[in-house]
Scaffold this active site. Structure first.
Site, PDB file in Angstrom:
ATOM      1  N   LYS A  22       5.485   2.135  15.852  1.00 50.03           N
ATOM      2  CA  LYS A  22       5.000   0.775  15.630  1.00 50.03           C
ATOM      3  C   LYS A  22       5.615   0.156  14.374  1.00 50.03           C
ATOM      4  O   LYS A  22       6.131  -0.962  14.404  1.00 50.03           O
ATOM      5  CB  LYS A  22       3.484   0.786  15.515  1.00 50.03           C
ATOM      6  N   ASN A  23       5.557   0.873  13.262  1.00 51.73           N
ATOM      7  CA  ASN A  23       6.015   0.299  11.994  1.00 51.73           C
ATOM      8  C   ASN A  23       7.521   0.035  11.994  1.00 51.73           C
ATOM      9  O   ASN A  23       7.983  -0.925  11.373  1.00 51.73           O
ATOM     10  CB  ASN A  23       5.634   1.215  10.837  1.00 51.73           C
ATOM     11  N   ASP A 121      -4.775  -5.155   9.150  1.00 44.84           N
ATOM     12  CA  ASP A 121      -5.950  -4.330   8.915  1.00 44.84           C
ATOM     13  C   ASP A 121      -6.646  -4.710   7.614  1.00 44.84           C
ATOM     14  O   ASP A 121      -5.987  -5.005   6.607  1.00 44.84           O
ATOM     15  CB  ASP A 121      -5.555  -2.846   8.837  1.00 44.84           C
ATOM     16  N   ASP A 319      -0.897   6.501   6.333  1.00 42.56           N
ATOM     17  CA  ASP A 319      -1.410   6.189   7.664  1.00 42.56           C
ATOM     18  C   ASP A 319      -2.052   7.386   8.353  1.00 42.56           C
ATOM     19  O   ASP A 319      -2.751   7.215   9.364  1.00 42.56           O
ATOM     20  CB  ASP A 319      -0.290   5.635   8.550  1.00 42.56           C
ATOM     21  N   MET A 341      -3.547   4.338  -2.118  1.00 43.01           N
ATOM     22  CA  MET A 341      -2.935   3.033  -1.898  1.00 43.01           C
ATOM     23  C   MET A 341      -3.937   1.932  -1.573  1.00 43.01           C
ATOM     24  O   MET A 341      -3.842   0.819  -2.076  1.00 43.01           O
ATOM     25  CB  MET A 341      -1.883   3.147  -0.788  1.00 43.01           C
TER      26      MET A 341
END
EC number: 2.5.1.7
Length: 435
Positions: A22-23, A121, A319, A341
């Site tokens: 996805k990224n 998000d 992630d 983060m």
């Protein structure tokens, strides 16, 4: 709003192929704007965020042709910059955080770009300073209109320079690289992100005619060129999905083979799961997870409790911390999860506590997990998915729990995981999608 109904306690068995990353897809798709020539992209994941970006590109004038279920041809020869001034653009671009990466290629090719404040998000502050400071150093002027929440940026000419990024932002580095490849002279970017996604983007740009060296390191040198042509590119398998499947196999005591993983691009991901006690066998480019009744968390050499923390690449990706946390709830032993983060990413643990997990949320960034060693099963509950990664973590917990669980707001999961219910049901899961 759709929901998942999950009957837990079922073991899975079989093979599963991870979707395209996805990224990486979000970066690569934005990059098609930098050239008027055709660009063919393979292994594009069929997920909400990617499909929204493809729709946005089409609205901007990119000619999009679907070749197969996962391959697309893009041709950006007639871009309509006036579309950026429409309410339709504002609505669609602001709903998708990945759209921020259209700025770099538009600035490089047309000398101007604009972007509404992007969504994404709700996991804490996600500042954009690195993007715009880097572009300003290349000679662009920047303005933020607080009345309509639009970022406006323009440049009559971009000029290469030396810059030290204030953070190793993946999307920030991508935007600066996409602008710098067509700037005059040489650009040096220090403290650049070096994730596989960024490596893939740089390699694709080089095939298009860019001159980027230092790929894979945090020091990139870019010699600007006047024109970039077309190319063909294949997106990597999604490392986050691979980690999710490893965790799922351990939690449910299942035997799963994850196919075509590009293990050389996974960094520390396999070793972190191995430190949680999960057995992995590498068979060529496949990862085999054997059925395990129990798994035990490692300690540090001095016997102190293991800490798993996110780091910039090649450190452990943030992630997957949500996945590691939920997997640890059924391990034997304890672990400290340190999410450096984002300050809101651990707030889903209240739902795991309701399921019976032993977790102490120390502060917004740290949680201590006391593993139950599968001596006490989690119990099914009704809950809601707050973001993509937490949503899949809750799905994994529900699949290992006793009884029935319901997860609402699964559109969050669909944003990042392709047909996850169908694919897991093929392995023996009991997941029903309720609309």
């Amino acid at each position: 709003m759709a929901s998942f109904e999950i009957i837990g306690g079922t073991k899975l068995r079989g093979e599963i192929i991870p979707q395209g990353a996805k990224n990486e897809a979000l970066q690569i798709l934005c990059a098609v704007l930098i050239s008027p020539e055709p660009i063919v992209i393979h292994n594009v994941p069929n997920i909400i965020d990617v499909n929204k970006l493809i729709e946005l590109l089409n609205d901007m004038g990119v000619l999009v042709t679907k070749i197969t279920s996962s391959s697309y041809r893009f041709e950006s020869k007639d871009i309509n910059l006036d579309f950026l001034d429409t309410e339709d653009f504002k609505k669609k671009a602001s709903a998708l955080r990945g759209s921020i990466m259209i700025i770099g290629p538009l600035l490089a090719r047309f000398g101007k770009a604009k972007m509404p404040k992007p969504g994404g998000d709700k996991i804490g502050r996600r500042r954009l300073d690195t993007h715009f400071i880097g572009l300003q150093k290349l000679g662009a002027s920047f303005d933020y209109d607080s009345n309509d929440s639009f970022y406006n940026i323009s440049a009559s000419e971009l000029k290469g320079c030396y810059m030290l990024l204030d953070e190793a932002s993946v999307t920030g580095t991508a935007n600066v690289v996409l602008a710098a490849v067509m700037a005059k002279g040489e650009t040096t970017i220090y403290n650049a992100a070096c994730e596989p996604y960024l490596q893939q983007l740089c390699s694709m740009l080089n095939r298009m005619g860019a001159k980027i060296s230092g790929i894979g390191s945090n020091l990139l040198k870019i010699e600007g060129v006047d024109y970039l042509g077309g190319t063909e590119h294949t997106i990597l398998p999604d490392m986050i999905e691979i980690g999710s499947f490893i965790g799922l196999a351990a939690m449910t005591g299942s035997e799963i083979t994850i196919k075509n993983c590009r293990i050389d691009m996974l960094g520390l991901i396999p070793s972190v799961f191995q430190r949680l006690g999960i057995k992995l066998e590498f068979r060529g480019d496949d990862i085999f997870i054997p059925e395990q009744e129990n798994y035990e968390i490692d300690t540090f050499i001095d016997g102190s409790i293991l800490t798993v923390a996110d780091q910039i690449w090649p450190g452990f990706t943030p992630d997957l911390l949500s996945i590691v946390l939920v997997v640890a709830t059924q391990a034997k032993g304890s672990v400290l999860i340190h999410q450096k983060m984002f300050e809101s990413r651990l707030f889903f643990v209240d739902k795991l506590i309701d399921m019976g997990a032993q977790i102490i949320l120390c502060d917004p960034h740290r949680a201590t997990v006391i593993g139950l060693g599968k001596q006490v099963a989690l119990r099914g509950i009704s809950m809601s998915s707050p973001d993509i990664r937490a949503g899949v973590s809750l799905l994994i917990a529900a699949m290992s729990a006793q009884g029935k669980s319901t997860i609402h707001n699964i559109e969050q999961i669909d944003r990042g995981y392709q047909n996850i219910d169908t694919r897991l049901n093929a392995l023996g899961a009991k997941i029903s999608r309720l609309n």
